[in-house]
Design a protein around this motif. Structure first.
Motif, PDB file in Angstrom:
ATOM      1  N   PHE A   1       0.863  -1.172   0.000  1.00 63.34           N
ATOM      2  CA  PHE A   1       0.000   0.000   0.000  1.00 63.34           C
ATOM      3  C   PHE A   1       0.903   1.226   0.000  1.00 63.34           C
ATOM      4  CE2 PHE A   1      -2.760  -3.274   1.809  1.00 63.34           C
ATOM      5  CZ  PHE A   1      -3.862  -3.123   0.989  1.00 63.34           C
ATOM      6  N   LEU A   2       0.669   2.136  -0.932  1.00 56.37           N
ATOM      7  CA  LEU A   2       1.613   3.220  -1.166  1.00 56.37           C
ATOM      8  C   LEU A   2       1.545   4.313  -0.109  1.00 56.37           C
ATOM      9  CD1 LEU A   2       1.435   3.551  -5.039  1.00 56.37           C
ATOM     10  CD2 LEU A   2       2.765   1.993  -3.614  1.00 56.37           C
ATOM     11  N   GLU A   3       0.448   4.347   0.658  1.00 56.81           N
ATOM     12  CA  GLU A   3       0.331   5.325   1.740  1.00 56.81           C
ATOM     13  C   GLU A   3       0.500   4.589   3.066  1.00 56.81           C
ATOM     14  OE1 GLU A   3      -3.064   8.275   3.623  1.00 56.81           O
ATOM     15  OE2 GLU A   3      -3.025   7.928   1.473  1.00 56.81           O
ATOM     16  N   PRO A   4       1.614   4.837   3.780  1.00 57.14           N
ATOM     17  CA  PRO A   4       1.847   4.105   5.022  1.00 57.14           C
ATOM     18  C   PRO A   4       0.815   4.468   6.084  1.00 57.14           C
ATOM     19  CG  PRO A   4       3.433   5.894   4.790  1.00 57.14           C
ATOM     20  CD  PRO A   4       2.668   5.817   3.489  1.00 57.14           C
ATOM     21  N   GLY A   5       0.596   3.522   6.990  1.00 53.44           N
ATOM     22  CA  GLY A   5      -0.338   3.772   8.075  1.00 53.44           C
ATOM     23  C   GLY A   5      -1.769   3.443   7.688  1.00 53.44           C
ATOM     24  N   PRO A   6      -2.701   3.603   8.630  1.00 52.81           N
ATOM     25  CA  PRO A   6      -4.098   3.253   8.372  1.00 52.81           C
ATOM     26  C   PRO A   6      -4.798   4.294   7.507  1.00 52.81           C
ATOM     27  CG  PRO A   6      -3.876   4.227  10.557  1.00 52.81           C
ATOM     28  CD  PRO A   6      -2.477   4.087  10.006  1.00 52.81           C
TER      29      PRO A   6
ATOM     30  N   ILE B   1      -7.158   4.415  -1.556  1.00 52.65           N
ATOM     31  CA  ILE B   1      -5.889   3.852  -1.126  1.00 52.65           C
ATOM     32  C   ILE B   1      -5.206   3.200  -2.327  1.00 52.65           C
ATOM     33  CG2 ILE B   1      -4.748   2.276   0.471  1.00 52.65           C
ATOM     34  CD1 ILE B   1      -6.243   4.542   1.853  1.00 52.65           C
ATOM     35  N   ALA B   2      -4.050   3.729  -2.699  1.00 52.95           N
ATOM     36  CA  ALA B   2      -3.318   3.175  -3.838  1.00 52.95           C
ATOM     37  C   ALA B   2      -2.543   1.933  -3.412  1.00 52.95           C
ATOM     38  CB  ALA B   2      -2.367   4.220  -4.410  1.00 52.95           C
TER      39      ALA B   2
ATOM     40  N   VAL C   1     -11.309   0.682  -7.938  1.00 55.92           N
ATOM     41  CA  VAL C   1     -11.650   1.710  -8.921  1.00 55.92           C
ATOM     42  C   VAL C   1     -11.145   1.205 -10.272  1.00 55.92           C
ATOM     43  CG1 VAL C   1     -11.358   4.110  -9.608  1.00 55.92           C
ATOM     44  CG2 VAL C   1     -11.470   3.508  -7.170  1.00 55.92           C
ATOM     45  N   GLU C   2     -12.057   0.745 -11.100  1.00 50.09           N
ATOM     46  CA  GLU C   2     -11.667   0.018 -12.307  1.00 50.09           C
ATOM     47  C   GLU C   2     -10.783   0.850 -13.235  1.00 50.09           C
ATOM     48  OE1 GLU C   2     -12.301  -3.567 -13.517  1.00 50.09           O
ATOM     49  OE2 GLU C   2     -14.176  -3.035 -14.494  1.00 50.09           O
TER      50      GLU C   2
ATOM     51  N   GLY D   1      -3.215  -0.023  -8.773  1.00 49.77           N
ATOM     52  CA  GLY D   1      -4.574   0.489  -8.837  1.00 49.77           C
ATOM     53  C   GLY D   1      -4.956   1.167  -7.537  1.00 49.77           C
ATOM     54  N   VAL D   2      -6.254   1.372  -7.369  1.00 53.88           N
ATOM     55  CA  VAL D   2      -6.789   2.082  -6.208  1.00 53.88           C
ATOM     56  C   VAL D   2      -7.941   1.280  -5.616  1.00 53.88           C
ATOM     57  CG1 VAL D   2      -8.079   4.139  -5.477  1.00 53.88           C
ATOM     58  CG2 VAL D   2      -6.087   4.371  -6.994  1.00 53.88           C
TER      59      VAL D   2
END
Length: 224
Positions: A44-49, A73-74, A135-136, A193-194
């Motif tokens: 997950f590219l954004e650390p943390g919750p 969330i990417a 998110v397609e 993706g997202v």
């Protein structure tokens, strides 16, 4: 297609001191090793919750439930070699999921009760639940647009893959990716993706202390 493999090989040599040159005429040489398949990693590219900040009980006003704004969330899946891979979510708060949060919801945010994940509890009350979907338009594999397809994680080999409504993520369902217009998982070395997360909170009355939202999913990589 030729797949790369990491080969780990060790050479075992053994011997025994003998008292006479006539003691033996044969010796054994053991050659051992492990052929390791290419491994994948989900990041997950954004650390943390996925943090939704502070929610005041005043925000509910006269409403039974509060629908929070969604958060994107990417993610990326990186494999050593081109691999047919999927991910299967497990809800770590399954027993606290209020599966009725979708009542009266229509359009893109509509979902089935089984799609709801838990957000924890305050005392004996469920805080609510959340839904997640891909998110397609964001899904890219090895530089090309792909579609997400799904199949039950416990299905036997040769299971039928399908496109789920609104690309919802569901516990116990494996999600994979394939070329657009197909229903077969593809082999890729990089998938990105997202995931879109949308929580719904039940009105909490008579709170005596601050209460934390505590949703949690574990994603297991599935080599298909």
């Amino acid at each position: 297609m030729k797949l790369g493999r990491h080969i780990v090989c060790s050479l075992c040599l053994a011997g025994v001191f003998v008292r006479s040159s006539f003691a033996g005429t044969t010796a054994e040489l053991a050659v051992v090793g492990t052929i390791r398949a290419g491994a994948c990693q989900l990041l997950f590219l954004e650390p943390g919750p996925a943090h939704f900040g502070v929610i005041s009980t005043k925000d509910f006003k006269d409403r039974k439930r509060l629908h929070l704004d969604s958060k994107d969330i990417a993610f990326t899946i990186v494999c050593d070699v081109r691999t047919r891979v999927g991910i299967t979510p497990r809800d770590n708060q399954r027993d606290s999921a209020d599966r009725s949060i979708g009542e009266g919801v229509e359009g893109e945010d509509s979902h089935e009760p089984a799609d709801v994940f838990g957000l924890g509890r305050y005392g004996d009350r469920n805080l609510g639940g959340f839904v997640a979907r891909f998110v397609e338009s964001s899904l890219i594999a090895d530089g090309r647009r792909v579609e997400v397809i799904s199949a039950p994680a416990d299905a036997e080999e040769g299971a039928r893959w399908e496109r789920r409504n609104a690309r919802q993520i569901r516990g116990g369902v494996t999600n994979a990716w394939g070329a657009r217009g197909t229903l077969a998982p593809g082999t890729y070395s990089n998938i990105s993706g997202v995931m879109r997360i949308r929580p719904v909170l039940n009105k909490q009355e008579n709170l005596t202390q601050d209460t934390s939202i505590d949703g949690s999913l574990t994603f297991e990589l599935a080599y298909l």
